[in-house]
Design a protein around this motif. Structure first.
Motif, PDB file in Angstrom:
ATOM      1  N   HIS A 478       0.892  -1.144   0.021  1.00  0.00           N
ATOM      2  CA  HIS A 478      -0.134   0.356   0.082  1.00  0.00           C
ATOM      3  C   HIS A 478       1.126   1.305   0.103  1.00  0.00           C
ATOM      4  O   HIS A 478       0.398   2.347   0.329  1.00  0.00           O
ATOM      5  N   GLY A 479       2.204   1.037  -0.224  1.00  0.00           N
ATOM      6  CA  GLY A 479       2.991   2.339  -0.263  1.00  0.00           C
ATOM      7  C   GLY A 479       3.551   2.833   1.022  1.00  0.00           C
ATOM      8  O   GLY A 479       4.147   3.962   1.152  1.00  0.00           O
ATOM      9  N   GLY A 480       3.289   1.948   2.291  1.00  0.00           N
ATOM     10  CA  GLY A 480       3.485   2.479   3.518  1.00  0.00           C
ATOM     11  C   GLY A 480       4.739   1.855   4.221  1.00  0.00           C
ATOM     12  O   GLY A 480       5.285   1.320   3.600  1.00  0.00           O
ATOM     13  N   GLU A 481       4.916   2.191   5.457  1.00  0.00           N
ATOM     14  CA  GLU A 481       6.269   1.808   6.088  1.00  0.00           C
ATOM     15  C   GLU A 481       5.623   1.121   7.517  1.00  0.00           C
ATOM     16  O   GLU A 481       4.710   1.517   8.118  1.00  0.00           O
ATOM     17  N   ILE A 482       6.308  -0.182   8.043  1.00  0.00           N
ATOM     18  CA  ILE A 482       5.935  -0.561   9.227  1.00  0.00           C
ATOM     19  C   ILE A 482       7.243  -0.492  10.129  1.00  0.00           C
ATOM     20  O   ILE A 482       8.310  -0.838   9.412  1.00  0.00           O
ATOM     21  N   ARG A 483       7.266  -0.569  11.468  1.00  0.00           N
ATOM     22  CA  ARG A 483       8.394  -0.365  12.097  1.00  0.00           C
ATOM     23  C   ARG A 483       8.136  -0.780  13.748  1.00  0.00           C
ATOM     24  O   ARG A 483       6.892  -0.636  14.082  1.00  0.00           O
ATOM     25  N   ALA A 484       9.058  -1.130  14.368  1.00  0.00           N
ATOM     26  CA  ALA A 484       8.902  -1.430  15.802  1.00  0.00           C
ATOM     27  C   ALA A 484       9.947  -0.602  16.566  1.00  0.00           C
ATOM     28  O   ALA A 484      11.072  -0.510  16.067  1.00  0.00           O
ATOM     29  N   LYS A 485       9.697  -0.283  17.875  1.00  0.00           N
ATOM     30  CA  LYS A 485      10.743   0.652  18.759  1.00  0.00           C
ATOM     31  C   LYS A 485      10.138   0.173  20.190  1.00  0.00           C
ATOM     32  O   LYS A 485       9.044   0.043  20.556  1.00  0.00           O
ATOM     33  N   HIS A 489       7.271   4.046  28.023  1.00  0.00           N
ATOM     34  CA  HIS A 489       7.220   3.657  29.334  1.00  0.00           C
ATOM     35  C   HIS A 489       7.518   2.250  29.632  1.00  0.00           C
ATOM     36  O   HIS A 489       6.841   1.594  30.566  1.00  0.00           O
ATOM     37  N   GLY A 490       8.148   1.580  28.808  1.00  0.00           N
ATOM     38  CA  GLY A 490       8.355  -0.084  28.851  1.00  0.00           C
ATOM     39  C   GLY A 490       7.587  -0.764  27.798  1.00  0.00           C
ATOM     40  O   GLY A 490       6.299  -0.107  27.576  1.00  0.00           O
ATOM     41  N   GLY A 491       7.883  -1.735  27.324  1.00  0.00           N
ATOM     42  CA  GLY A 491       7.108  -2.492  26.430  1.00  0.00           C
ATOM     43  C   GLY A 491       7.419  -2.414  24.807  1.00  0.00           C
ATOM     44  O   GLY A 491       8.595  -1.895  24.786  1.00  0.00           O
ATOM     45  N   LEU A 492       6.484  -2.576  23.977  1.00  0.00           N
ATOM     46  CA  LEU A 492       6.543  -2.385  22.615  1.00  0.00           C
ATOM     47  C   LEU A 492       5.932  -1.460  21.863  1.00  0.00           C
ATOM     48  O   LEU A 492       4.653  -1.553  22.091  1.00  0.00           O
ATOM     49  N   GLU A 493       6.338  -0.815  20.838  1.00  0.00           N
ATOM     50  CA  GLU A 493       5.645   0.209  20.232  1.00  0.00           C
ATOM     51  C   GLU A 493       5.536  -0.230  18.744  1.00  0.00           C
ATOM     52  O   GLU A 493       6.661  -0.244  18.187  1.00  0.00           O
ATOM     53  N   CYS A 494       4.541  -0.780  18.045  1.00  0.00           N
ATOM     54  CA  CYS A 494       4.723  -1.090  16.716  1.00  0.00           C
ATOM     55  C   CYS A 494       3.701  -0.104  15.953  1.00  0.00           C
ATOM     56  O   CYS A 494       2.571   0.335  16.380  1.00  0.00           O
ATOM     57  N   SER A 495       4.332   0.541  14.930  1.00  0.00           N
ATOM     58  CA  SER A 495       3.495   1.475  14.206  1.00  0.00           C
ATOM     59  C   SER A 495       3.477   1.298  12.610  1.00  0.00           C
ATOM     60  O   SER A 495       4.579   0.958  12.225  1.00  0.00           O
ATOM     61  N   PHE A 496       2.601   1.429  12.130  1.00  0.00           N
ATOM     62  CA  PHE A 496       2.683   1.632  10.436  1.00  0.00           C
ATOM     63  C   PHE A 496       1.959   2.968   9.831  1.00  0.00           C
ATOM     64  O   PHE A 496       1.165   3.560  10.376  1.00  0.00           O
ATOM     65  N   SER A 497       2.587   3.306   8.756  1.00  0.00           N
ATOM     66  CA  SER A 497       2.157   4.695   8.240  1.00  0.00           C
ATOM     67  C   SER A 497       1.781   4.122   6.765  1.00  0.00           C
ATOM     68  O   SER A 497       2.266   3.473   6.125  1.00  0.00           O
ATOM     69  N   LEU A 498       0.789   5.104   6.123  1.00  0.00           N
ATOM     70  CA  LEU A 498       0.139   5.136   4.964  1.00  0.00           C
ATOM     71  C   LEU A 498       0.223   6.336   4.390  1.00  0.00           C
ATOM     72  O   LEU A 498      -0.244   7.312   5.022  1.00  0.00           O
ATOM     73  N   PRO A 499       0.294   6.586   3.066  1.00  0.00           N
ATOM     74  CA  PRO A 499       0.199   7.843   2.547  1.00  0.00           C
ATOM     75  C   PRO A 499      -1.369   8.465   2.453  1.00  0.00           C
ATOM     76  O   PRO A 499      -2.229   7.358   1.895  1.00  0.00           O
ATOM     77  N   LEU A 500      -1.492   9.688   2.441  1.00  0.00           N
ATOM     78  CA  LEU A 500      -2.641  10.004   2.525  1.00  0.00           C
ATOM     79  C   LEU A 500      -3.220  10.072   0.993  1.00  0.00           C
ATOM     80  O   LEU A 500      -2.330  10.154  -0.136  1.00  0.00           O
ATOM     81  N   ALA A 501      -4.451   9.630   0.928  1.00  0.00           N
ATOM     82  CA  ALA A 501      -5.083   9.992  -0.247  1.00  0.00           C
ATOM     83  C   ALA A 501      -5.151  11.225  -0.820  1.00  0.00           C
ATOM     84  O   ALA A 501      -5.963  12.065  -0.120  1.00  0.00           O
ATOM     85  N   ALA A 502      -4.670  11.496  -1.997  1.00  0.00           N
ATOM     86  CA  ALA A 502      -4.749  12.944  -2.496  1.00  0.00           C
ATOM     87  C   ALA A 502      -6.008  13.467  -2.811  1.00  0.00           C
ATOM     88  O   ALA A 502      -6.288  14.526  -2.655  1.00  0.00           O
ATOM     89  N   ALA A 503      -6.823  12.667  -3.204  1.00  0.00           N
ATOM     90  CA  ALA A 503      -8.050  13.101  -3.612  1.00  0.00           C
ATOM     91  C   ALA A 503      -9.070  13.250  -2.324  1.00  0.00           C
ATOM     92  O   ALA A 503      -9.844  14.437  -2.479  1.00  0.00           O
TER      93      ALA A 503
END
Length: 506
Positions: A478-485, A489-503
């Motif tokens: 879908h043209g996005g990225e996914i990452r973990a860090k 405050h402890g634990g895990l944060e997973c996140s993914f980003s998607l490009p906004l639809a221009a329309a």
């Protein structure tokens, strides 16, 4: 009127850069030569006069004296003759020439004037061009790419041999209208591509499904540009490559991805079977109780209203159970690819019900924090919902007692029940919509964050990491990225980003 003297004519001819020899029309002997001819052949005029063809010509059969004499004779009866002749200079250097023999009846005698010029450089260039052309034809013979030139009116002016093969055309068969090879929707796209062809560089490539002239289906990748070569070419230059096999492989991969994604959804529901069963047990038990109560009411006098109330309550509980089953079925059912404009907040809301079920069963506190503004994206809703589910289920699994390992290298530290928290956060950042899945579990080793989504790097004890790898495949497609860090405050944060639809983002 005074005519120039004979000496003046000699001066005029000597001033020419074109070589001139005068031959007696009958004997073909040389009777005069201008300065350019003498210098080119390396002889003085006196030395030239007694020479014969064998003395000043390359000694090969195609330059025999009879052939040269024949050209001169034809000039007497048929007019000027143009022919190729190779003169040899005094020092042995050959000079390939274009010769023109012209009959001229002078006052004292009839002569044949032979004008010649050195074409050695031109001939070498022609040979080089012919050699390059032969090589190019040979090199292009096995290419899967064709070249065609279309006139401004859309007619095919040229198509390469490799292009004929790509289109299934036999040698000598006319190409016809290029649009006839495309389906109706593709014709409009091709016309638009040709109309907007740039002048300097090729257009962006586009793919078209075609039917070859022999009837077999195929796929072409086409680029084009506008060409304007004065007095030569004018129109559109097309490069088209056969990508039938490439498209077939991509289609197969997409089908495999769909099956894997469907299996992932099915597996997710399998893992939730206990929670779903528990969720269904409540309305089903209520239905049974209401019906039993209504039956008892019907056995008593003047209790018809109470019985009706009980049956209506049972009906509402049955509807609730049906809605639970429908939610599960809608999620699991196999769907074809269907990209659409959507608000990422709504995609998260669609799967929140299942996350709440799983979190409630595991004793995890779920918090959902939606962005205040819309997050317009162009996605396959079910697939992006599956990414959210996979990440959330992975976090809940890590928060559960006895199943806290993020990787086989991770710690076995459990999380106290009062601290089991999961946050789902949507956010707008620049030109991207982002989903964060944050837990306060045991986290992962520092060197594992970068490879968590690469497959075979599980977030659960005994897991194989396919679910996380699937998340990466879907997001990347879908043209996005996914990452973990590590979470703040402890634990895990997973996140993914998607490009906004221009329309919708405008």
């Amino acid at each position: 009127m005074n005519f120039p003297a004979e000496e003046d004519f000699h001066r005029l001819l000597d001033a020419l850069t074109l070589c001139v020899l005068l031959h007696d029309a009958e004997t073909k002997a040389i009777v005069w030569a201008n300065r350019a001819a003498c210098e080119a052949l390396g002889f003085t005029l006196a030395e030239l006069l007694p020479l014969k063809a064998k003395d000043m010509t390359r000694p090969v059969p195609k330059y025999r004296r009879e052939i040269g004499v024949g050209a001169m004779d034809r000039s007497i009866t048929e007019g000027p003759q143009v022919y190729e002749w190779c003169y040899r200079s005094r020092n042995g250097a050959d000079m390939l020439s274009e010769a023109i023999a012209t009959y001229v009846p002078l006052r004292e005698r009839a002569v044949v004037m032979v004008q010649f010029r050195d074409i050695s450089v031109e001939d070498t260039l022609k040979q080089t061009l012919r050699r390059y052309e032969s090589r190019l034809r040979e090199f292009m013979q096995d290419l899967g790419e064709g070249v065609a030139v279309l006139t401004p009116t859309g007619e095919v002016e040229f198509v390469s041999e490799s292009g004929r093969r790509v289109l299934g055309l036999e040698e000598g068969t006319p190409l016809g209208d290029l649009l006839d090879y495309c389906s109706e929707p593709d014709r409009e796209r091709l016309l638009e591509q040709l109309a907007n062809a740039p002048r300097i560089q090729p257009s962006a490539p586009q793919r078209y499904r075609i039917a070859r002239r022999d009837g077999t289906p195929g796929s072409l990748r086409i680029t084009c540009r506008r060409i304007e070569i004065e007095n030569d070419l004018n129109g559109r230059l097309l490069h088209f490559r056969d990508v039938t096999d490439e498209v077939a492989v991509e289609d197969a991969r997409r089908n495999e991805a769909r099956l894997l994604e469907y299996a992932g959804r099915y597996n997710a529901m399998g893992e939730m079977a206990t929670a779903i069963a528990h969720e269904l047990s409540q309305p089903l038990a209520a239905v049974r109780n209401f019906i039993e109560g209504s039956i008892r009411r019907l056995a008593q006098p003047a209790s018809i209203d109470d019985a009706v109330w009980g049956l209506r309550s049972a009906d509402r509980q049955a509807e609730h159970a049906a809605s639970i089953i429908k939610s599960v079925r809608d999620y699991i059912v196999k769907r074809e690819a269907s990209e659409t404009h959507a608000d990422l907040r709504e995609v998260l809301a669609e799967v929140a019900y299942f996350i709440e079920l799983r979190a409630r069963e595991a004793g995890v506190t779920l918090t959902i924090e939606q962005a205040a503004q819309p997050l317009p994206v162009y996605v396959e809703r079910v697939l992006i919902g599956q990414v959210v589910l996979n990440l959330a289920f992975n976090a809940i699994e890590a928060l559960g007692e006895g199943t806290n390992e993020r990787t086989n290298e991770g710690t076995n530290r459990s999380v106290a029940s009062e601290r089991r928290e999961l946050r789902l956060v949507t956010q707008l950042r620049g030109k991207y919509a982002i989903v964060h899945v944050i837990d306060n579990g045991p986290g992962v080793p520092a060197d594992a964050h970068g490879r968590l989504f690469d497959g075979f790097s599980s977030s659960k004890a005994g897991g194989n990491g396919i679910g996380l790898s699937l998340c990466k495949n879907i997001v990347t497609r879908h043209g996005g990225e996914i990452r973990a860090k590590p979470a703040q405050h402890g634990g895990l944060e997973c996140s993914f980003s998607l490009p906004l639809a221009a329309a919708l983002a405008a």
